[in-house]
Every structure is written in C-alpha cells, then in structure tokens.
Design a protein around this motif. Structure first.
Motif, mmCIF file in Angstrom:
data_model
loop_
_atom_site.group_PDB
_atom_site.id
_atom_site.type_symbol
_atom_site.label_atom_id
_atom_site.label_comp_id
_atom_site.label_asym_id
_atom_site.label_seq_id
_atom_site.Cartn_x
_atom_site.Cartn_y
_atom_site.Cartn_z
ATOM 1 N N THR A 195 0.840 -1.197 0.000
ATOM 2 C CA THR A 195 0.000 0.000 0.000
ATOM 3 C C THR A 195 0.878 1.251 0.000
ATOM 4 N N THR A 196 1.385 1.585 -1.167
ATOM 5 C CA THR A 196 2.233 2.762 -1.300
ATOM 6 C C THR A 196 1.750 3.638 -2.448
ATOM 7 N N VAL A 197 2.109 4.905 -2.373
ATOM 8 C CA VAL A 197 1.933 5.819 -3.492
ATOM 9 C C VAL A 197 3.234 6.587 -3.660
ATOM 10 N N VAL A 198 3.548 6.921 -4.887
ATOM 11 C CA VAL A 198 4.728 7.721 -5.186
ATOM 12 C C VAL A 198 4.260 8.948 -5.959
ATOM 13 N N ILE A 199 4.615 10.112 -5.452
ATOM 14 C CA ILE A 199 4.230 11.353 -6.110
ATOM 15 C C ILE A 199 5.464 12.222 -6.269
ATOM 16 N N VAL A 200 5.333 13.236 -7.102
ATOM 17 C CA VAL A 200 6.411 14.202 -7.269
ATOM 18 C C VAL A 200 6.032 15.461 -6.496
ATOM 19 N N ALA A 201 6.875 15.864 -5.570
ATOM 20 C CA ALA A 201 6.600 17.034 -4.739
ATOM 21 C C ALA A 201 7.653 18.102 -4.972
ATOM 22 N N SER A 202 7.223 19.339 -4.934
ATOM 23 C CA SER A 202 8.136 20.463 -5.072
ATOM 24 C C SER A 202 8.503 20.978 -3.682
ATOM 25 N N PRO A 238 -5.339 6.840 0.444
ATOM 26 C CA PRO A 238 -5.831 5.768 -0.418
ATOM 27 C C PRO A 238 -4.769 5.316 -1.407
ATOM 28 N N THR A 239 -4.763 4.029 -1.697
ATOM 29 C CA THR A 239 -3.887 3.489 -2.732
ATOM 30 C C THR A 239 -4.704 2.507 -3.564
ATOM 31 N N ASN A 240 -4.122 2.020 -4.632
ATOM 32 C CA ASN A 240 -4.815 1.062 -5.481
ATOM 33 C C ASN A 240 -4.963 -0.302 -4.815
ATOM 34 N N ARG A 241 -4.299 -0.517 -3.689
ATOM 35 C CA ARG A 241 -4.364 -1.804 -2.998
ATOM 36 C C ARG A 241 -4.871 -1.660 -1.569
ATOM 37 N N GLY A 242 -5.615 -0.614 -1.313
ATOM 38 C CA GLY A 242 -6.146 -0.405 0.025
ATOM 39 C C GLY A 242 -5.585 0.847 0.651
ATOM 40 N N VAL A 243 -5.957 1.072 1.902
ATOM 41 C CA VAL A 243 -5.524 2.272 2.613
ATOM 42 C C VAL A 243 -4.104 2.080 3.135
ATOM 43 N N GLY A 244 -3.229 2.995 2.780
ATOM 44 C CA GLY A 244 -1.862 2.961 3.284
ATOM 45 C C GLY A 244 -1.716 3.865 4.485
ATOM 46 N N CYS A 245 -0.654 3.684 5.239
ATOM 47 C CA CYS A 245 -0.450 4.541 6.404
ATOM 48 C C CYS A 245 1.033 4.697 6.692
#
Length: 268
Positions: A195-202, A238-245
């Motif tokens: 349950t991970t997400v990867v985003i690009v942050a400034s 939220p992630t595509n595989r459930g709630v991440g924390c």
C-alpha cells in the motif's frame, strides 16, 4: 493511551503483548518491530515462499539514511500536465482517482497502540524522499509550502542543476524573512509495500535553523489524499491496494517539538 483492562476485548489475545484487546496478527507494534528485520532478510527462513516473493515485493534498497514551520506561497506551481509528464519520466505510479474516492479512511483504537496520552506531540515521521530514508520529517497540513533544509538537500545528492532559483520570501517562526535557495522537484514515497503511493513534490530549499530535515505540507498531502491524525500519530491515504499509512517516528515527535520551540526562541 492504554485501554483499561476491564474494557478490553477478552476474545482477542496478543501473544506479543501477552494481553487481551487485539489479535497478534493485528498488533501494530509487532509489525513495526518485524518490518525492519524483513527488509534486511533476517527472517527469511520463517516466511513461506519468502525468496520467491522477495523479488516482487521488497522495495529497492535504501540509498542512505539522512539522520519551524515555514509559511509561504503554495510551493510547486506545477500544473497537472507537468506533474504527470514528470511522473512518467521517472517511471513512477501516480495515485488513481478511483482509489481516492472508493475507500473509507478511519482511525480506531488499533491506531493508538504505542501512543501515550495525553500528549501534544507533533507528527514527525521518517520520510522516503528520492529513495533516501530522511528522518525528522514534520507533517504539517497548516503550512502552504513543502520545505527541505539545505543540509538535507546536500545529503540527497541531488544534481545541482535540479535546483531552480526562486525569489519568493518565506515567513519564519520569529517573523524573519527567509529567501529560499531554490525549489526542487523530488519523488516522495508514502507507505510500505504493497500500500504505497509515489508522487512528485516540489520542495523549497532553505538555509535556516530548523528542528526538522523536511516538512510535508498541503501541496504534498492534498495530492496524495492524505488524512492525518495527530491524536493517533498516524497519516493515512488511499492506494490502489487499500488504505496505506505512515506512523510516527516514536523517538522523534516529542523531542523535536521541544527543539523547534528552542529554535523559535533563539535570537534572530
């Protein structure tokens, strides 16, 4: 906060705590203890099909570990199209809208394991920035700019040409004006497999005394759909595989809150 013994669910037993209230499989503290050992491969012989699953499930090895709230204009100024193209260039997955709106994020008694109440602790975590474990990351939804200290920027070994010069001043704790060294876009990973997400942050990079190496603020938290609870000392998304924390760095929250007060009171 520890639930009184008389109010604990006697039908659920944790062999790790040797007490009733929750099941061993749901024990968050036990998971926190086991996860680093799993990453290092020290428990391989106890995990079924570990070697076969390891290639698919284990995150890439960490590059290194990098052992004041700043207010400003909304950092980033990156459009959705710019962010998407940057994500594709790095071959990282952006969160899907479907996951954001189809999952219910709640906080319960199980999230309080290991949290002592009453407390006024800020939420400090170990962040994953550009594949580095960065300690002392403050989660602050009240700030309008993601911030990275100069020392942390150098520790990430980011190519100098990635830093873009900006002239927008920031307002520090003591009212002093801080001119950022520049802004840089970096991939940020939230959660642990799967349950991970990867985003690009400034991030705005600053040379100023701070109790933290970095600050995750509204621009980053809102893009990922993060819901925080300082009471539970956890953030969820939220992630595509459930709630991440992501849970607090237990040793850092209170210590660096005190340090931030000291920085705030230091002569300008």
């Amino acid at each position: 906060m520890v639930t009184p013994a008389g109010k604990r669910n006697q039908g659920r037993y944790c062999h790790f705590h040797k007490d009733h209230g929750h099941d061993t499989e749901e024990c968050l503290q036990l998971k926190e203890e086991i996860e680093p050992l799993l990453r290092r491969g020290l428990l391989a012989k106890y995990v079924k099909d570990y070697r076969r699953k390891k290639k698919m499930e284990d995150p890439p090895p960490r590059a290194e570990v990098i052992n004041m709230i700043i207010e400003g204009l909304v950092g980033g100024r990156d459009s959705n199209s710019t962010r998407k193209s940057y994500v594709l260039s790095l071959r990282i997955c952006s969160i899907q809208k479907k996951a954001r709106f189809s999952q219910s994020i709640t906080f319960g008694e199980e999230d309080l394991v290991g949290v002592v109440h009453p407390h006024d602790d800020v939420l400090v975590i170990v962040g994953d920035i550009a594949d580095f474990d960065v300690k002392r990351v403050l989660v602050n939804g009240g700030s309008a700019a993601n911030v990275l200290t100069w020392d942390a920027f150098l520790g990430l070994k980011v190519p100098p040409d990635k830093l873009k010069i900006v002239n927008t001043p920031l307002q520090g704790f003591g009212g002093a004006t801080v001119i950022p060294e520049g802004t840089v876009e970096l991939p940020v990973t939230l959660g642990t497999y799967s349950t991970t997400v990867v985003i690009v942050a400034s991030f705005l990079v600053v040379k100023t005394p701070m109790a933290y190496n970095a600050i995750y603020s509204r621009p980053l938290l809102n893009v990922a759909g993060v819901i925080t609870s300082t009471y539970h000392q956890v953030l969820k998304f939220p992630t595509n595989r459930g709630v991440g924390c992501v849970r607090r760095d237990r040793q850092a929250s209170r210590k660096y809150y005190v340090d931030s007060i000291s920085v705030r009171r230091a002569p300008q």
